[in-house]
Scaffold this motif. Structure first.
Motif, PDB file in Angstrom:
ATOM      1  N   GLU A  66      43.536  45.001  50.092  1.00 55.09           N
ATOM      2  CA  GLU A  66      44.646  44.029  49.461  1.00 55.09           C
ATOM      3  C   GLU A  66      44.093  43.213  48.388  1.00 55.09           C
ATOM      4  N   LEU A  67      42.891  42.592  48.655  1.00 56.03           N
ATOM      5  CA  LEU A  67      42.492  41.703  47.457  1.00 56.03           C
ATOM      6  C   LEU A  67      41.976  42.475  46.481  1.00 56.03           C
ATOM      7  N   GLN A 110      43.188  45.612  45.414  1.00 56.90           N
ATOM      8  CA  GLN A 110      44.362  45.866  44.704  1.00 56.90           C
ATOM      9  C   GLN A 110      45.032  45.006  43.827  1.00 56.90           C
ATOM     10  N   THR A 111      45.195  43.575  44.390  1.00 55.95           N
ATOM     11  CA  THR A 111      45.772  42.368  43.691  1.00 55.95           C
ATOM     12  C   THR A 111      45.157  42.104  42.543  1.00 55.95           C
ATOM     13  N   VAL A 112      43.415  42.279  42.555  1.00 58.51           N
ATOM     14  CA  VAL A 112      42.636  41.507  41.287  1.00 58.51           C
ATOM     15  C   VAL A 112      43.019  42.812  40.344  1.00 58.51           C
ATOM     16  N   GLU A 151      45.469  44.695  39.946  1.00 60.38           N
ATOM     17  CA  GLU A 151      46.890  44.682  39.058  1.00 60.38           C
ATOM     18  C   GLU A 151      46.921  43.522  38.239  1.00 60.38           C
ATOM     19  N   PHE A 152      46.180  42.359  38.784  1.00 59.33           N
ATOM     20  CA  PHE A 152      46.192  41.334  37.730  1.00 59.33           C
ATOM     21  C   PHE A 152      45.318  41.699  36.641  1.00 59.33           C
ATOM     22  N   THR A 188      45.498  32.322  40.834  1.00 58.20           N
ATOM     23  CA  THR A 188      45.599  33.451  41.894  1.00 58.20           C
ATOM     24  C   THR A 188      44.583  33.052  42.892  1.00 58.20           C
TER      25      THR A 188
END
Lengths: 257, 382
Positions: free
Chosen positions: B11-12, B14-16, B18-19, B48
């Motif tokens: 999840e980390l 994927q978030t990075v 997308e960012f 973030t």
């Protein structure tokens, strides 16, 4: 203030395949929060922060939809609920609204519901208005700015086809968000860690006092086909003068100029 | 053996990703051309929680593990090499030493603002005459009353002029050789610290690099990091961690080059076929994928060892050596696949090639790393 945001998990791109039984197969396509719902989440969070309120996110979907709920929690939502029931697998917009309305009634003291104006997969645009009807609340659709939000009333701007409308309504109310209502924040990496192992409460139809017959649906998809491919472009050849006059002529013919 | 990332790590990452795709990728070309990373980028990264990703929550960090931290650097580098370098230097060099060796006061005063992203951190080790041979440090720090008085010069210091604090190594006891080197924290704005103009570099141009001179720079005695004389041992440990970051960065740039090359090889036609249908091209792509995947496994293993408190000097050296060289081959071949367009700044692959070129040099040259690795095999020879 207790705000609920309805979140739908959708495929990131529209390059989905249509299966033999006319269903959508999105295998291998990254699931994301419906674009318009991200604006709804951000707006709810901003007002909850200002009014010392709380935000609950609700999604109707399979277990996979917990990913979107966790993302909303990592953005700052306080609670999340997944509504998951085998009878909801091919639910239509109206029945989905009926089920989510039941879930909102089950929650305590909800003053306002934010939804996206439509989902980027089914694109019916019916969910928000239908939800308002099942709740018996006023609806403010196509909202592009929220001026004021208190415990009792809300003032918003609505973007209609030919008109921009400023409207005041009493709470409780359902608001549907358009793009650019705000700039959705990124999830906090710290909160991602915290919610990563957090179980998301799941409600079945039974938990909401509903049964399969309540969600039988009035809409049957008779057929699904991919849209016709776009015609390929045309290269205009010749010297610059011929090219320009030919281009202008085509623009006039197509009523673009 | 478990090759599966945890839910949290996925999840980390994927978030990075997308960012980085939304915020860094669209600006990467301009960052390179203007040789500047916009302040708004750092602000968004701070919001973030990226700026303090691996540090404790109590100190303003996000408390992520070493594997997530490496994956974050890879994802940032995939979208913007310059941002990745300044970020990796901020976390791994400018901030990590305080987390590792600092006392509570130093952590509150210096690590917290860095972890919260209120400013960038920097680390000054290399000198004009002492790069790989960092034991030959000439900068001195002399104790006068309750102060250290620092004189000397540093070279190739990432983030230096922008940094809220600078950790420098200096000789505090010239009779003790490497055991006479200590690390001292210099806050921004301390009189006597002079920065040279930003270096004009081949790549990673958005990440500013400066020479620094210290002219009777006075800092409080309590700015000594850890014990006097520990500086040499400290920076060896810091560089072990830094090598994981640089290796991860190499993979990110390599992956970006590979993805661009794959997309081009699908579209570009030659002799009536997509060029990817020719084995000369497809073999290059297969090699890129193979080598970058191998590099990632090496990096993740080194990060896992670090996270679990096991020795990882050798593994970090192997991983950084392999990843940086694999990345250079991938970027080189991406330019080759693009042909003339690859040599033009119209496409990003020339930038990846310039950017990745540093990574076989910075934080341990390939030559030094081979020396570290072979010494482990050979032991001390007569």
């Amino acid at each position: 203030m207790h705000a609920v945001v309805c979140v739908k998990q959708v495929p990131e791109q529209n390059s989905v395949k249509i299966t033999a039984d006319k269903q959508i197969n999105s295998d291998g396509i990254n699931p994301i929060i419906n674009l318009f719902d991200e604006y709804a989440i951000e707006e709810a969070l901003q007002w909850a922060e200002k009014n010392d309120g709380q935000v609950t996110v609700i999604s109707l979907g399979s277990d996979d939809a917990t990913d979107s709920l966790k993302k909303a929690l990592a953005m700052g939502a306080n609670e999340a609920v997944l509504i998951n029931d085998p009878a909801l697998e091919h639910v239509d917009s109206q029945s989905a609204a009926k089920v989510v309305a039941a879930a909102i009634k089950k929650l305590d003291n909800v003053n306002i519901v934010f939804c996206g104006k439509q989902s980027t997969d089914d694109e019916t645009g019916q969910f928000g208005p239908a939800l308002a009807r099942f709740l018996g609340w006023p609806q403010l659709t196509y909202v592009f700015k929220v001026h004021e939000l208190s415990e009792t009333s809300i003032v918003v701007d609505r973007a209609l086809e030919d008109t921009l409308e400023t409207v005041e309504a009493s709470l409780p109310v359902v608001v549907t968000a358009v793009k650019d209502l705000n700039e959705p924040r990124y999830p906090s990496l710290l909160k991602i860690r915290k919610v990563s192992k957090q179980p998301i409460p799941t409600w079945s139809l039974g938990d909401l006092g509903l049964g399969g017959s309540d969600v039988a649906g009035n809409v049957q998809v008779a057929d699904r086909v991919p849209p016709p491919a776009r015609p390929s472009g045309e290269m205009i050849s010749g010297n610059v003068q011929t090219q320009v006059s030919s281009l202008v002529q085509k623009l006039v013919e197509n009523q673009i100029l | 053996m478990d090759f599966q990332l945890t839910q949290e790590q996925q999840e980390l990452r994927q978030t990075v990703r997308e960012f980085a795709e939304r915020e860094l990728l669209p600006k990467a070309k301009e960052v390179d051309e203007k040789a500047q990373i916009p302040a708004s980028t750092w602000k968004k990264m701070a919001d973030t929680g990226l700026m303090g990703l691996p540090f404790a929550e109590e100190l303003g960090g996000a408390g992520a593990d070493a594997i997530s931290a490496a994956l974050a650097v890879e994802e940032i580098a995939r979208c913007c090499g310059s941002t990745a370098l300044s970020y990796a230097a901020h976390v791994g060099l400018g901030s990590a030493p305080i987390a590792m060796f600092g006392n509570d006061q130093q952590k509150q005063q210096f690590l917290r603002p860095a972890a919260e992203g209120r400013y960038l951190g920097a680390f000054g080790l290399t000198e004009p005459h002492a790069g790989s041979d960092a034991g030959s440090t000439r900068t001195t720090a002399v104790r006068e009353g309750n102060e250290w008085v620092i004189n000397g010069a540093k070279m190739w210091i990432t983030n230096a002029a922008e940094a809220g604090h600078l950790i420098v190594t200096a000789i505090t006891n010239k009779d003790r050789g490497k055991r006479g080197i200590s690390a001292i924290i210099i806050p921004q704005g301390t009189p006597g610290v002079h920065f040279g103009s930003p270096e004009h570099k081949m790549g990673l141009r958005g990440s500013n690099t400066h020479a620094i001179t210290f002219d009777n720079v006075r800092v409080p005695a309590e700015n000594l990091l850890g014990a006097e004389g520990d500086g040499f041992v400290q920076f060896l440990k810091v560089l072990d961690g830094g090598r994981i970051s640089i290796g991860a960065m190499a993979i990110g740039l390599g992956v970006a080059a590979m993805e661009a090359a794959v997309s081009y090889a699908r579209e570009r036609q030659a002799f009536g076929h997509a060029i990817g249908s020719y084995q000369s091209i497809s073999n290059m792509l297969a090699d890129m994928d193979t080598e970058l995947e191998a590099a990632r496994l090496l990096i993740l293993r080194a990060a896992w060892l670090k996270e679990n408190g096991k020795p990882f000097t050798r593994e970090a050296a192997i991983a950084k050596l392999y990843a940086s060289e694999a990345s250079e081959r991938a970027c080189r071949n991406a330019v080759q696949i693009f042909g003339g367009y690859g040599y033009s700044s119209e496409y990003p692959v020339e930038r990846y090639y310039r950017d990745t070129r540093l990574l076989t040099i910075g934080e341990g040259t390939s030559e030094i790393l081979r020396m570290v690795i072979s010494r482990g095999l050979l032991g001390e020879l007569a």
